[in-house]
Design a protein around this motif. Structure first.
Motif, PDB file in Angstrom:
ATOM      1  N   ALA A 379       0.825  -1.217   0.000  1.00 30.96           N
ATOM      2  CA  ALA A 379       0.000   0.000   0.000  1.00 30.96           C
ATOM      3  C   ALA A 379       0.853   1.257   0.000  1.00 30.96           C
ATOM      4  O   ALA A 379       0.402   2.318  -0.438  1.00 30.96           O
ATOM      5  CB  ALA A 379      -0.930  -0.003   1.214  1.00 30.96           C
ATOM      6  N   LEU A 380       2.094   1.153   0.504  1.00 35.77           N
ATOM      7  CA  LEU A 380       3.034   2.274   0.492  1.00 35.77           C
ATOM      8  C   LEU A 380       4.347   1.819  -0.131  1.00 35.77           C
ATOM      9  O   LEU A 380       4.791   0.690   0.130  1.00 35.77           O
ATOM     10  CB  LEU A 380       3.303   2.771   1.924  1.00 35.77           C
ATOM     11  CG  LEU A 380       2.242   3.640   2.602  1.00 35.77           C
ATOM     12  CD1 LEU A 380       2.651   3.920   4.040  1.00 35.77           C
ATOM     13  CD2 LEU A 380       2.043   4.952   1.857  1.00 35.77           C
ATOM     14  N   PRO A 381       4.991   2.681  -0.915  1.00 29.47           N
ATOM     15  CA  PRO A 381       6.286   2.296  -1.492  1.00 29.47           C
ATOM     16  C   PRO A 381       7.404   2.393  -0.454  1.00 29.47           C
ATOM     17  O   PRO A 381       7.350   3.221   0.458  1.00 29.47           O
ATOM     18  CB  PRO A 381       6.485   3.328  -2.610  1.00 29.47           C
ATOM     19  CG  PRO A 381       5.721   4.534  -2.147  1.00 29.47           C
ATOM     20  CD  PRO A 381       4.540   4.020  -1.384  1.00 29.47           C
ATOM     21  N   LEU A 382       8.412   1.545  -0.591  1.00 25.57           N
ATOM     22  CA  LEU A 382       9.596   1.629   0.263  1.00 25.57           C
ATOM     23  C   LEU A 382      10.449   2.817  -0.179  1.00 25.57           C
ATOM     24  O   LEU A 382      10.526   3.142  -1.365  1.00 25.57           O
ATOM     25  CB  LEU A 382      10.423   0.349   0.149  1.00 25.57           C
ATOM     26  CG  LEU A 382       9.763  -0.958   0.611  1.00 25.57           C
ATOM     27  CD1 LEU A 382      10.708  -2.124   0.358  1.00 25.57           C
ATOM     28  CD2 LEU A 382       9.387  -0.884   2.073  1.00 25.57           C
ATOM     29  N   LEU A 383      11.118   3.453   0.785  1.00 31.31           N
ATOM     30  CA  LEU A 383      12.056   4.525   0.446  1.00 31.31           C
ATOM     31  C   LEU A 383      13.401   3.929   0.046  1.00 31.31           C
ATOM     32  O   LEU A 383      14.015   4.368  -0.924  1.00 31.31           O
ATOM     33  CB  LEU A 383      12.202   5.492   1.628  1.00 31.31           C
ATOM     34  CG  LEU A 383      10.895   6.163   2.102  1.00 31.31           C
ATOM     35  CD1 LEU A 383      11.180   7.148   3.224  1.00 31.31           C
ATOM     36  CD2 LEU A 383      10.190   6.864   0.945  1.00 31.31           C
ATOM     37  N   THR A 384      13.844   2.939   0.809  1.00 31.52           N
ATOM     38  CA  THR A 384      15.062   2.188   0.437  1.00 31.52           C
ATOM     39  C   THR A 384      14.889   0.761   0.918  1.00 31.52           C
ATOM     40  O   THR A 384      14.003   0.451   1.720  1.00 31.52           O
ATOM     41  CB  THR A 384      16.338   2.779   1.096  1.00 31.52           C
ATOM     42  OG1 THR A 384      16.217   2.683   2.523  1.00 31.52           O
ATOM     43  CG2 THR A 384      16.559   4.233   0.713  1.00 31.52           C
ATOM     44  N   GLY A 385      15.749  -0.119   0.451  1.00 30.15           N
ATOM     45  CA  GLY A 385      15.748  -1.498   0.896  1.00 30.15           C
ATOM     46  C   GLY A 385      14.805  -2.376   0.096  1.00 30.15           C
ATOM     47  O   GLY A 385      14.269  -1.979  -0.950  1.00 30.15           O
ATOM     48  N   GLU A 386      14.595  -3.590   0.612  1.00 30.40           N
ATOM     49  CA  GLU A 386      13.818  -4.573  -0.134  1.00 30.40           C
ATOM     50  C   GLU A 386      13.048  -5.473   0.824  1.00 30.40           C
ATOM     51  O   GLU A 386      13.525  -5.819   1.899  1.00 30.40           O
ATOM     52  CB  GLU A 386      14.774  -5.433  -0.983  1.00 30.40           C
ATOM     53  CG  GLU A 386      14.079  -6.447  -1.866  1.00 30.40           C
ATOM     54  CD  GLU A 386      15.072  -7.301  -2.641  1.00 30.40           C
ATOM     55  OE1 GLU A 386      14.635  -8.023  -3.550  1.00 30.40           O
ATOM     56  OE2 GLU A 386      16.287  -7.259  -2.303  1.00 30.40           O
ATOM     57  N   ILE A 387      11.817  -5.825   0.430  1.00 29.37           N
ATOM     58  CA  ILE A 387      11.020  -6.819   1.151  1.00 29.37           C
ATOM     59  C   ILE A 387      10.722  -7.960   0.183  1.00 29.37           C
ATOM     60  O   ILE A 387      10.089  -7.747  -0.855  1.00 29.37           O
ATOM     61  CB  ILE A 387       9.711  -6.215   1.691  1.00 29.37           C
ATOM     62  CG1 ILE A 387      10.000  -5.124   2.728  1.00 29.37           C
ATOM     63  CG2 ILE A 387       8.837  -7.315   2.319  1.00 29.37           C
ATOM     64  CD1 ILE A 387       8.771  -4.416   3.250  1.00 29.37           C
ATOM     65  N   ARG A 388      11.195  -9.166   0.512  1.00 26.35           N
ATOM     66  CA  ARG A 388      10.997 -10.319  -0.366  1.00 26.35           C
ATOM     67  C   ARG A 388      10.020 -11.302   0.279  1.00 26.35           C
ATOM     68  O   ARG A 388      10.178 -11.667   1.447  1.00 26.35           O
ATOM     69  CB  ARG A 388      12.331 -11.017  -0.645  1.00 26.35           C
ATOM     70  CG  ARG A 388      13.300 -10.167  -1.445  1.00 26.35           C
ATOM     71  CD  ARG A 388      14.471 -11.000  -1.953  1.00 26.35           C
ATOM     72  NE  ARG A 388      15.299 -11.510  -0.875  1.00 26.35           N
ATOM     73  CZ  ARG A 388      16.277 -10.812  -0.280  1.00 26.35           C
ATOM     74  NH1 ARG A 388      16.527  -9.572  -0.675  1.00 26.35           N
ATOM     75  NH2 ARG A 388      16.998 -11.361   0.671  1.00 26.35           N
ATOM     76  N   GLN A 389       9.022 -11.730  -0.484  1.00 34.43           N
ATOM     77  CA  GLN A 389       8.069 -12.732  -0.025  1.00 34.43           C
ATOM     78  C   GLN A 389       8.571 -14.121  -0.382  1.00 34.43           C
ATOM     79  O   GLN A 389       9.163 -14.328  -1.438  1.00 34.43           O
ATOM     80  CB  GLN A 389       6.698 -12.516  -0.666  1.00 34.43           C
ATOM     81  CG  GLN A 389       5.961 -11.295  -0.161  1.00 34.43           C
ATOM     82  CD  GLN A 389       4.546 -11.225  -0.729  1.00 34.43           C
ATOM     83  OE1 GLN A 389       4.021 -12.216  -1.214  1.00 34.43           O
ATOM     84  NE2 GLN A 389       3.948 -10.048  -0.681  1.00 34.43           N
TER      85      GLN A 389
END
Length: 642
Positions: A379-389
């Motif tokens: 719902a919100l974009p990341l500013l930096t980094g990564e989220i992996r499912q």
């Protein structure tokens, strides 16, 4: 002392009976919790006691000098003033008293008053009386109280000149509660005061209420909070009320014991009536025993039959299941920074979520907990980094604001439109387990209460059958029974949980890990345990930090090494002289304080304040001693700073 009595109070909304023959008593020092299902009439009773609603019958009795302060749930403080000016307005009466004191001091210095012993005595008496009233009422500490309460509600980092109209809804709600606490009414009435408070603020509020001088009447669904703050519980059920002694946990024990006793009485009577009915059936038709059977029938008719104990109010039923299992690694959060409109709230977040874990995100308001959940769901974009499912991960998201509910739809359409191939009877069955039955399913979503919207959102979530549930404040608006049902359903859930909650009891039952966010520092801190374990470790860390600080100070305070002795000899000599002078000053101040104490004692004696010349001499001593102390304190402070 009895502060308030509610006697045989009844209330209708239209033709519907809400409260019936309610009795309640509030005495000095009482801490009372009102508990019961949503819709039991708790908030209605509070509003009637506070004078905001009328009632059809019964009475409310209280002495004239008893004051009531009431805060409805989610009430925000609306004002165009600054934070400081609005809070400070509570103490206008102190500033009026201060002006009166200054006016009396000016009168005492006036020659016309000074030269008239009788008039001077009258002014002195009025001044002493007003000064005592000012002191007893807390006039010398009201600014300290104001700052303490603002600090307790996490406004210490705010500019107190900030206008309240520019603040968020949650901040306005906290300020409304802060202002009410500053008024210190005889009876403090709070309806869901824990809404919008983070865990640190909740702990502060619990401590404050424990020491509150007046009586307290609270409606809250926070079980930890009730255990810490109340000593009586009134349970409202089926329009009626029943009193229990002790906190919430003791109430549950007493209620269970009471249910067991009542059930035994009910079963004993049922057995007795069954025997009587069987005797009547066997003997009513026989001429030789018909009179005995008729006698038994009269005995049965005279019996006051006991109703089956227990609450007829059905709790909701919840079951969270999954369509398929996810991989072992569910989420990998790697060096993530989150925020809004390019503004970073918290940075460098890294932690992993594995299958079957139940992780609670905790931290103060504004630390980014809800923002992180929204970022994980996309719902919100990341500013930096990564989220992996991980593999086969399916996310089900519960939004505390229920923004995913369509306000224009009916309850039935809200679910059926999402799952159009499901038969209507099956949709109605699911809604029925969440207490939407009959015409309730045709209500528009916009007309639902907060608790009803929460149940509807949870019903949608159960139908999704996702293997990763992301929950943002799922217990908000739920009554205590519904919370327990939700907890049991989540404990049995075969998937993975990541949630935000301020309900410490809920965290303790559900969490297997606690992840702490703090916007004052980067990264997260992971605690491998429940809420009690988290609190224990936090306390240990604080104790270690305090010990390290003490050791650092001790190390810095150690005398110089032997090889620098000659170099520091003069400095040590100056230090000894400085310390001797500090001791001399403290002795002199102590002497002057003795003079002030004695002069103030003498001025209270009738034979002294009636003697005009002696009174004047003592006042001059007071002024000279206070002036001397001020000069000595300036010197003392400068020596301390060297």
């Amino acid at each position: 002392m009895i502060l308030l009595q509610v006697q045989q109070l009844s209330k209708y909304f239209g033709a519907e009976l809400i409260l019936s023959n309610i009795k309640l008593e509030v005495q000095s020092g009482d801490r009372i919790a009102l508990v019961g299902r949503n819709g039991a009439g708790k908030s209605t009773l509070l509003k009637i006691i506070a004078g905001q609603l009328s009632h059809e019958s019964g009475s409310i009795i209280k002495p004239k000098d008893v004051t009531i302060g009431y805060l409805a749930q989610d009430t925000g403080l609306e004002s165009n003033l600054s934070i400081w000016d609005e809070m400070n307005s509570v103490f206008d009466h102190f500033r009026e008293m201060e002006q009166q004191l200054r006016s009396l001091e000016a009168d005492m210095a006036n020659p016309d008053v000074y030269d008239d012993p009788k008039l001077y005595e009258q002014v002195m008496t009025a001044y002493d009386q007003l000064q005592n009233e000012f002191k007893e009422a807390g006039g010398y500490q009201y600014e300290a109280d104001l700052r303490s309460i603002l600090h307790g509600f996490n406004f210490q980092d705010y500019d107190y000149d900030t206008r309240i109209s520019t603040l968020s809804g949650g901040q306005k709600t906290r300020l409304a509660l802060a202002k009410l606490l500053l008024t210190k009414p005889s009876i403090l009435i709070l309806d869901e005061p824990t809404n919008h408070l983070d865990i640190d603020t909740l702990s502060w509020l619990e401590h404050y209420l424990q020491g509150y001088s007046g009586a307290i009447l609270i409606v809250s669904h926070d079980r930890y909070f009730l255990d810490k703050t109340v000593n009586q519980v009134y349970e409202m059920s089926r329009n009626k009320i029943r009193k229990y002694a002790g906190n919430y946990s003791k109430y549950l024990i007493q209620k269970a014991d009471q249910y067991e006793r009542e059930m035994k009485q009910f079963e004993k009577q049922q057995e007795e009536t069954a025997k009587l009915e069987a005797f009547i059936q066997r003997n009513i038709a026989r001429a030789s025993t018909t009179k005995r059977a008729q006698s038994r029938r009269k005995q049965l008719d005279r019996m006051d039959l006991i109703k089956r104990p227990g609450n007829n109010e059905k709790p909701p039923s919840m079951l969270f299941d999954i369509d398929r299992q996810s991989g072992n690694e569910v989420l990998k959060i790697d060096s993530v920074s989150i925020g809004y409109d390019g503004q970073t709230i918290v940075s460098d977040l890294s932690f992993d979520v594995f299958r079957g874990e139940s992780i609670a995100l905790v931290g103060p308001n504004g630390a980014g907990k809800s923002t992180l959940l929204k970022s994980i769901t996309g719902a919100l974009p990341l500013l930096t980094g990564e989220i992996r499912q991980g593999a086969s991960v399916e996310i089900g998201y519960y939004d505390q604001e229920q923004s995913h509910l369509n306000q224009a739809k009916t309850v039935l359409a809200e679910l059926w439109d999402e799952y159009p191939v499901t038969q209507e009877k099956d949709i109605r069955t699911i809604l029925g387990t969440f207490l939407f039955s009959g015409d309730d399913v045709l209500k528009p979503v916009a007309a639902l209460s907060g608790g009803e919207k929460a149940r509807l959102a949870l019903a949608k979530l159960t139908m999704q059958k996702a293997n990763l549930l992301i929950l943002d404040e799922p217990t908000n608006h739920l009554d205590l029974d519904s919370k327990e049902v939700l907890e049991n359903a989540l404990i049995d859930y075969p998937g993975t949980l990541l949630f935000v909650s301020h309900d410490r009891y809920f965290i303790n039952r559900i969490a297997t890990q606690v992840v702490e966010l703090d916007k004052t520092k980067t990264g997260v801190t992971v605690y491998l345990g429940d809420y009690d374990y988290y609190v224990e470790k936090k306390n240990e860390q604080e104790e270690l930090a305090a010990l390290e600080t003490a050791n650092t100070i001790s190390t810095l305070a150690k005398p110089a090494a032997a090889d620098s002795y000659k170099t520091d000899k003069e400095q040590r000599k100056r230090d000894r002289q400085r310390l001797r002078r500090i001791e001399e000053i403290e002795l002199e101040i102590s002497g002057y304080e003795g003079i002030i104490t004695e002069a103030e004692r003498l001025l209270c004696l009738p034979e002294i304040y009636e003697d005009h010349s002696k009174s004047l001499e003592l006042h001059q001593q007071l002024e000279q001693s206070n002036s001397a102390i001020e000069l000595l304190m300036e010197e003392w402070e400068s020596l301390q700073d060297e």
